[in-house]
Scaffold this motif. Structure first.
Motif, mmCIF file in Angstrom:
data_model
loop_
_atom_site.group_PDB
_atom_site.id
_atom_site.type_symbol
_atom_site.label_atom_id
_atom_site.label_comp_id
_atom_site.label_asym_id
_atom_site.label_seq_id
_atom_site.Cartn_x
_atom_site.Cartn_y
_atom_site.Cartn_z
ATOM 1 N N ALA A 85 0.843 -0.490 -6.692
ATOM 2 C CA ALA A 85 0.545 -1.491 -5.665
ATOM 3 C C ALA A 85 0.952 -1.084 -4.261
ATOM 4 N N VAL A 86 1.701 0.011 -4.125
ATOM 5 C CA VAL A 86 2.187 0.438 -2.802
ATOM 6 C C VAL A 86 1.877 1.923 -2.612
ATOM 7 N N ASP A 87 2.129 2.408 -1.395
ATOM 8 C CA ASP A 87 1.939 3.831 -1.102
ATOM 9 C C ASP A 87 3.294 4.525 -1.062
ATOM 10 N N ILE A 88 3.475 5.524 -1.894
ATOM 11 C CA ILE A 88 4.744 6.238 -2.004
ATOM 12 C C ILE A 88 4.540 7.698 -1.621
ATOM 13 N N THR A 89 5.422 8.187 -0.770
ATOM 14 C CA THR A 89 5.422 9.590 -0.370
ATOM 15 C C THR A 89 6.743 10.214 -0.802
ATOM 16 N N VAL A 90 6.665 11.345 -1.498
ATOM 17 C CA VAL A 90 7.858 12.032 -1.997
ATOM 18 C C VAL A 90 7.893 13.446 -1.431
ATOM 19 N N ASP A 91 8.945 13.745 -0.679
ATOM 20 C CA ASP A 91 9.099 15.056 -0.042
ATOM 21 C C ASP A 91 7.849 15.436 0.746
ATOM 22 N N ASP A 135 0.668 -10.391 4.986
ATOM 23 C CA ASP A 135 -0.686 -10.789 4.608
ATOM 24 C C ASP A 135 -1.439 -9.706 3.856
ATOM 25 N N ALA A 136 -0.808 -8.592 3.569
ATOM 26 C CA ALA A 136 -1.502 -7.501 2.884
ATOM 27 C C ALA A 136 -1.986 -7.957 1.507
ATOM 28 N N ASP A 137 -3.079 -7.368 1.074
ATOM 29 C CA ASP A 137 -3.656 -7.706 -0.228
ATOM 30 C C ASP A 137 -2.909 -6.953 -1.323
ATOM 31 N N VAL A 138 -1.735 -7.441 -1.650
ATOM 32 C CA VAL A 138 -0.916 -6.844 -2.702
ATOM 33 C C VAL A 138 -0.509 -7.933 -3.678
ATOM 34 N N PRO A 139 -0.244 -7.585 -4.926
ATOM 35 C CA PRO A 139 0.139 -8.600 -5.910
ATOM 36 C C PRO A 139 1.554 -9.110 -5.671
ATOM 37 N N PRO A 140 1.866 -10.286 -6.172
ATOM 38 C CA PRO A 140 3.252 -10.787 -6.069
ATOM 39 C C PRO A 140 4.174 -9.995 -6.994
ATOM 40 N N ASN A 141 5.462 -10.159 -6.765
ATOM 41 C CA ASN A 141 6.465 -9.567 -7.664
ATOM 42 C C ASN A 141 6.286 -8.055 -7.801
ATOM 43 N N SER A 154 18.816 11.679 -7.682
ATOM 44 C CA SER A 154 18.057 12.735 -7.023
ATOM 45 C C SER A 154 18.366 12.746 -5.534
ATOM 46 N N SER A 155 17.957 13.834 -4.855
ATOM 47 C CA SER A 155 18.066 13.906 -3.400
ATOM 48 C C SER A 155 16.683 14.001 -2.758
ATOM 49 N N ARG A 156 15.649 13.665 -3.495
ATOM 50 C CA ARG A 156 14.295 13.699 -2.935
ATOM 51 C C ARG A 156 14.166 12.681 -1.804
ATOM 52 N N HIS A 157 13.265 12.982 -0.874
ATOM 53 C CA HIS A 157 12.983 12.057 0.225
ATOM 54 C C HIS A 157 11.828 11.167 -0.207
ATOM 55 N N VAL A 158 12.108 9.876 -0.406
ATOM 56 C CA VAL A 158 11.109 8.918 -0.873
ATOM 57 C C VAL A 158 10.862 7.884 0.216
ATOM 58 N N ARG A 159 9.605 7.714 0.585
ATOM 59 C CA ARG A 159 9.214 6.692 1.548
ATOM 60 C C ARG A 159 8.152 5.796 0.923
ATOM 61 N N VAL A 160 8.297 4.483 1.131
ATOM 62 C CA VAL A 160 7.366 3.508 0.561
ATOM 63 C C VAL A 160 6.736 2.708 1.690
ATOM 64 N N GLU A 161 5.414 2.551 1.632
ATOM 65 C CA GLU A 161 4.684 1.784 2.638
ATOM 66 C C GLU A 161 3.844 0.697 1.969
ATOM 67 N N ILE A 162 3.741 -0.437 2.676
ATOM 68 C CA ILE A 162 2.823 -1.498 2.275
ATOM 69 C C ILE A 162 1.922 -1.786 3.469
ATOM 70 N N ASP A 163 0.640 -1.539 3.284
ATOM 71 C CA ASP A 163 -0.340 -1.780 4.351
ATOM 72 C C ASP A 163 0.074 -1.092 5.655
ATOM 73 N N GLY A 164 0.599 0.128 5.534
ATOM 74 C CA GLY A 164 0.971 0.912 6.705
ATOM 75 C C GLY A 164 2.370 0.668 7.237
ATOM 76 N N THR A 165 3.080 -0.319 6.706
ATOM 77 C CA THR A 165 4.443 -0.619 7.141
ATOM 78 C C THR A 165 5.447 0.047 6.201
ATOM 79 N N VAL A 166 6.383 0.815 6.759
ATOM 80 C CA VAL A 166 7.414 1.452 5.946
ATOM 81 C C VAL A 166 8.416 0.391 5.484
#
Length: 271
Positions: A244-250, A213-219, A147-159
């Motif tokens: 477990a994470v924040d995903i933004t698509v387009d 230190d974010a409250d996210v699961p391992p693996n 695909s050519s979609r724009h995908v961004r992933v964040e964990i606790d506000g960090t890209v």
């Protein structure tokens, strides 16, 4: 004129089990010993479970290796009638096989798969291809599409990932997974782990955990370094659990799905 069925050829027993004959040649081994060699397997879906099991005609099972179970469990495999211990290679595997309480499946035996339950037969093959965890559902589809979609992933506000060249993996009954090139993932913010899982549709996955230190699961991040041919497009790419994470698509935030992976993602094979 030839006619073709348009509905699932699945049948239901009065007890509520779904089953369907399969035309695949299936073999199950414990170590070097072939315990099952079947050209007439049956797929069985237990109530409340999304994936099938195989049941095999007794004549295609090495029954001489089975013993009546010394300590049969209760409340497992939909109230199974009879459990068997498996004696093979000088060892005894307790409750490795059972029969279902359904007249439609009389004369059939099912087996535990080691990589699913921690006991039972440890190698399974459909035709000449080894499969893992559970049989592949013939009514489930898995598509890996560039695909050519724009995908961004964040964990606790960090890209942690940003790409315009993902591969989207669509799998029946599960959320879309976004597989991202390594160059577009902040792997310096993650650490590889020893965890691995097998999937009958995709292969064997390796994992990473979040360093912070974010409250996210391992693996929460995985990759298939050598995927099965059907999903070869995801080879070496990386995917995060949407749960477990924040995903933004387009530019649009993807709602976190609620799935069996939501609480402890790596306790189950990734999708």
């Amino acid at each position: 004129m030839a006619t073709f069925p348009t509905a699932r050829a699945v049948r239901m027993t009065p007890e509520g089990l779904l089953w369907e004959p399969s035309e695949r040649w299936v073999r199950g081994r414990k170590g070097d010993v072939t315990v099952v060699d079947s050209r007439h397997p049956v797929l069985v879906w237990e109530p409340g479970l999304p994936v099938p099991l195989y049941a095999f005609p007794r004549e295609e099972v090495r029954e001489e290796l089975l013993r009546p179970a010394k300590n049969p469990p209760t409340g497992t495999h939909f109230g199974s009638r009879i459990f068997y211990d498996l004696e093979v290679g000088g060892g005894l595997l307790e409750n490795a096989a059972w029969t279902f309480p359904a007249d439609d499946l009389a004369g059939h035996i099912s087996f535990e798969w080691f990589r699913r339950s921690g006991r039972g037969l440890d190698h399974w093959y459909e035709e000449e291809e080894e499969i893992f965890i559970h049989p592949r559902d013939p009514h489930k589809r898995v598509d890996a599409i560039p695909s050519s979609r724009h995908v961004r992933v964040e964990i606790d506000g960090t890209v942690v990932a940003d790409t315009r060249r993902p591969v989207l993996l669509f799998e029946t009954g599960l959320p879309v997974r976004y597989y991202i090139p390594r160059e577009d993932v902040r792997l310096d913010l993650l650490v590889p782990t020893e965890h691995s899982t097998g999937c009958p549709y995709k292969g064997t996955a390796e994992y990473w955990s979040w360093r912070g230190d974010a409250d996210v699961p391992p693996n929460l991040l995985w990759s298939y370094p050598d995927p099965l041919p059907a999903v070869g497009a995801v080879k070496g790419l990386l995917a995060f659990y949407n749960e477990a994470v924040d995903i933004t698509v387009d530019g649009e935030r993807v709602e976190r799905p609620v799935t069996p992976f939501s609480k402890t993602p790596a306790a189950r094979p990734p999708t």
